[in-house]
Scaffold this active site. Structure first.
Site, short mmCIF file in Angstrom:
data_model
loop_
_atom_site.label_atom_id
_atom_site.label_comp_id
_atom_site.label_asym_id
_atom_site.label_seq_id
_atom_site.Cartn_x
_atom_site.Cartn_y
_atom_site.Cartn_z
N HIS A 56 -11.46 -3.79 -41.56
CA HIS A 56 -10.26 -2.95 -41.53
C HIS A 56 -8.98 -3.79 -41.51
O HIS A 56 -8.43 -4.08 -40.45
CB HIS A 56 -10.32 -2.02 -40.32
N HIS A 58 -5.12 -4.50 -43.59
CA HIS A 58 -4.09 -4.12 -44.57
C HIS A 58 -3.36 -5.39 -44.96
O HIS A 58 -2.42 -5.80 -44.28
CB HIS A 58 -3.11 -3.12 -43.96
N ASN A 90 -3.84 1.16 -49.08
CA ASN A 90 -2.46 1.67 -49.09
C ASN A 90 -1.45 0.57 -49.43
O ASN A 90 -0.45 0.39 -48.75
CB ASN A 90 -2.12 2.35 -47.75
N LYS A 142 -11.72 5.15 -48.53
CA LYS A 142 -10.93 5.37 -47.32
C LYS A 142 -10.10 6.63 -47.50
O LYS A 142 -9.40 6.78 -48.51
CB LYS A 142 -9.97 4.17 -47.10
N HIS A 173 -9.41 7.64 -41.52
CA HIS A 173 -8.40 7.66 -40.46
C HIS A 173 -8.32 9.10 -39.98
O HIS A 173 -7.76 9.96 -40.64
CB HIS A 173 -7.03 7.20 -41.00
N ASP A 273 -7.64 -3.33 -37.77
CA ASP A 273 -6.53 -2.58 -38.35
C ASP A 273 -5.30 -3.50 -38.45
O ASP A 273 -4.19 -3.10 -38.13
CB ASP A 273 -6.20 -1.32 -37.53
N HIS A 277 3.82 -5.84 -40.08
CA HIS A 277 5.20 -5.59 -40.49
C HIS A 277 6.00 -6.73 -39.88
O HIS A 277 5.65 -7.19 -38.78
CB HIS A 277 5.72 -4.27 -39.93
O1 DOR Z 1 -0.42 1.97 -37.63
C1 DOR Z 1 -0.96 2.00 -38.72
N1 DOR Z 1 -0.53 1.20 -39.71
N2 DOR Z 1 -1.97 2.82 -38.93
C2 DOR Z 1 -2.50 3.00 -40.16
O2 DOR Z 1 -3.41 3.78 -40.29
C3 DOR Z 1 -1.96 2.28 -41.32
C4 DOR Z 1 -1.28 1.06 -40.91
C5 DOR Z 1 -0.40 0.44 -41.94
O3 DOR Z 1 -0.83 0.33 -43.08
O4 DOR Z 1 0.71 0.04 -41.58
ZN ZN Z 2 -5.71 4.22 -39.88
ZN ZN Z 3 -5.61 0.97 -40.97
#
Ligand code: DOR
Ligand code: ZN
Ligand code: ZN
Length: 404
Positions: A56, A58, A90, A142, A173, A273, A277
């Site tokens: 998991h 990103h 995403n 997903k 999610h 996860d 940022h």
């Molecule tokens: O806090 C989150 N950030 N939850 C998610 O499900 C996606 C993720 C993101 O891509 O920033």
């Molecule tokens: Zn999520």
């Molecule tokens: Zn996530």
């Protein structure tokens, strides 16, 4: 390569052993291996565990690569002992068509320090026909049943059902009552369901009941939902901006119940996860997501020190089970025939985790001032050192394979 004097767990038993690696694979595990090899490392009794499989992540590439990219994200992985990650869809463009997936694969080739796979994204425009084309090329589909970063929320039941029908495995999610809804669909379509980032005691209870009914449903918890809670968010203004993510942090009691569910087998896997940022972005405007890959193993080792889980369970939930659930070939175990993905750990190093030492482009860690439960000294990917004592080597990472 020959690694001597490794402390390992084999069938639940702690042993000191040597590990011989040839052509990227583990070929022999036994005491006192006497082989002529080009490289011999003596780890002098330090722990050696399988490379962590984090399903998991990103990694933000392409489209949001000022926050992270495949190179920096994978370096953070190598630093944290993660040798395989699965990327979430995403990104920009969202990975919701076969063409976009194949473009993304081509673009990411040669950029990663660790091995990787992809999740496909379910789309509200019903892309179940696309899923048929790529089903064997991804870890799972997903779907977002709650609002999160990006624009991938699906609300129309017909669309959600079509996606379940055509997928091999669904990662979801889902928060609170959406967990039960996802489980209903898992049952109706008889598809393995991976519940991402459970954050509440009640969700773990719902999962436990579904498992008792014999459903193929699996649960994930993040280190942050184990170690952090709403008291940390409310501690000061800075934390109230930084420690925000979906699902949000819950209570101390939820932390405790999730630890128990992880220990007793209700929850199957740790996923970070990892959702970076930049710290400036986090402090300027409410933004959901926090980085995770470079501290997950060192934090979970702290859980071992605190008696929350055993070392054996840590290896199951961070390495073995994630690979098994997603049918990933040759990963997650120290066993002859498996990829030689290994992490050498100094369990005596309980130093403080520091913000100014991180690799991720996000440039901060939610675990600042925690003491690590051990330090990742060296990370090995298919028999090659990719990280050792703050130095990185290679970009040998390539896409993983799946069992039929
Ligand atoms: O806090 C989150 N950030 N939850 C998610 O499900 C996606 C993720 C993101 O891509 O920033
Ligand atoms: Zn999520
Ligand atoms: Zn996530």
């Amino acid at each position: 390569m020959l690694i001597k004097n490794c402390k390992v767990l084999i069938d639940g038993v702690e042993k000191i052993t040597d590990i011989l690696i040839e052509n990227e694979k583990i070929v022999k595990i036994s005491e006192n291996i006497q082989e002529e090899t080009s490289q011999v490392i003596d780890v002098e009794g330090k722990w050696v565990i399988p490379g962590v499989v984090d399903v998991h992540c990103h990694m933000r590439d392409p489209g949001l690569s000022h926050k992270e990219d495949f190179t920096t994200g994978s370096m953070a992985c190598a630093r944290g002992g993660v040798t395989t990650f699965i990327d979430m869809p995403n990104t920009i463009p969202a990975v919701t068509t076969a063409d976009i997936l194949r473009d993304k694969k081509a673009m990411m080739s040669g950029k990663s320090y660790v091995d990787y796979g992809f999740n496909f994204g379910g789309s509200r425009n019903d892309n179940s026909e696309e899923i048929k084309q790529i089903i064997d090329e991804v870890a799972s589909t997903k779907i977002f049943l709650n609002m999160s970063t990006g624009d991938m929320l699906i609300t129309e039941d017909k669309v959600i059902e079509n996606i379940f029908r055509e997928s091999k495995i669904i990662s979801v999610h889902a928060e609170e009552e959406m967990v039960a809804k996802a489980i209903e669909l898992c049952e109706k379509y008889n598809k393995p369901l991976y519940l991402c980032h459970l954050s509440k005691a009640s969700e773990a209870k719902t999962l436990k009941e579904a498992k008792a009914r014999g459903l193929k449903v699996y649960g994930e918890v993040t280190p942050h939902h184990l170690f952090l809670n709403v008291d940390d968010v409310n501690a000061d203004e800075r934390s109230s901006m930084l420690l925000r993510m979906k699902p949000e942090l819950k209570t101390k009691e939820d932390n405790e119940e999730l630890w128990k569910a992880l220990a007793d087998g209700t929850i199957d896997a740790i996923g970070t996860d990892h959702a970076p940022h930049l710290i400036e972005e986090k402090l300027a405007k409410l933004t959901f997501g926090i980085p995770g890959v470079e501290n997950s193993l060192e934090m979970m080792l702290k859980g071992v020190d605190e008696g929350k889980i055993s070392m054996e369970r840590l290896i199951e939930v961070m390495c073995t089970r994630p690979a098994e659930i997603f049918n990933i070939k040759n990963k997650g175990k120290i066993e002859v025939g498996y990829d030689a993905d290994l992490v050498i750990i100094d369990r005596d190093d309980k130093s403080e985790i520091k913000n100014d030492k991180v690799i991720t482009k996000a440039n901060w860690t939610p675990y600042e001032k925690f003491n690590r439960g051990g330090r990742v000294i060296t990370t090995i990917l298919r028999g090659q050192i990719i990280y050792s004592n703050k130095e990185f080597y290679g970009r040998y990472g390539r896409e993983i394979n799946y069992h039929e």
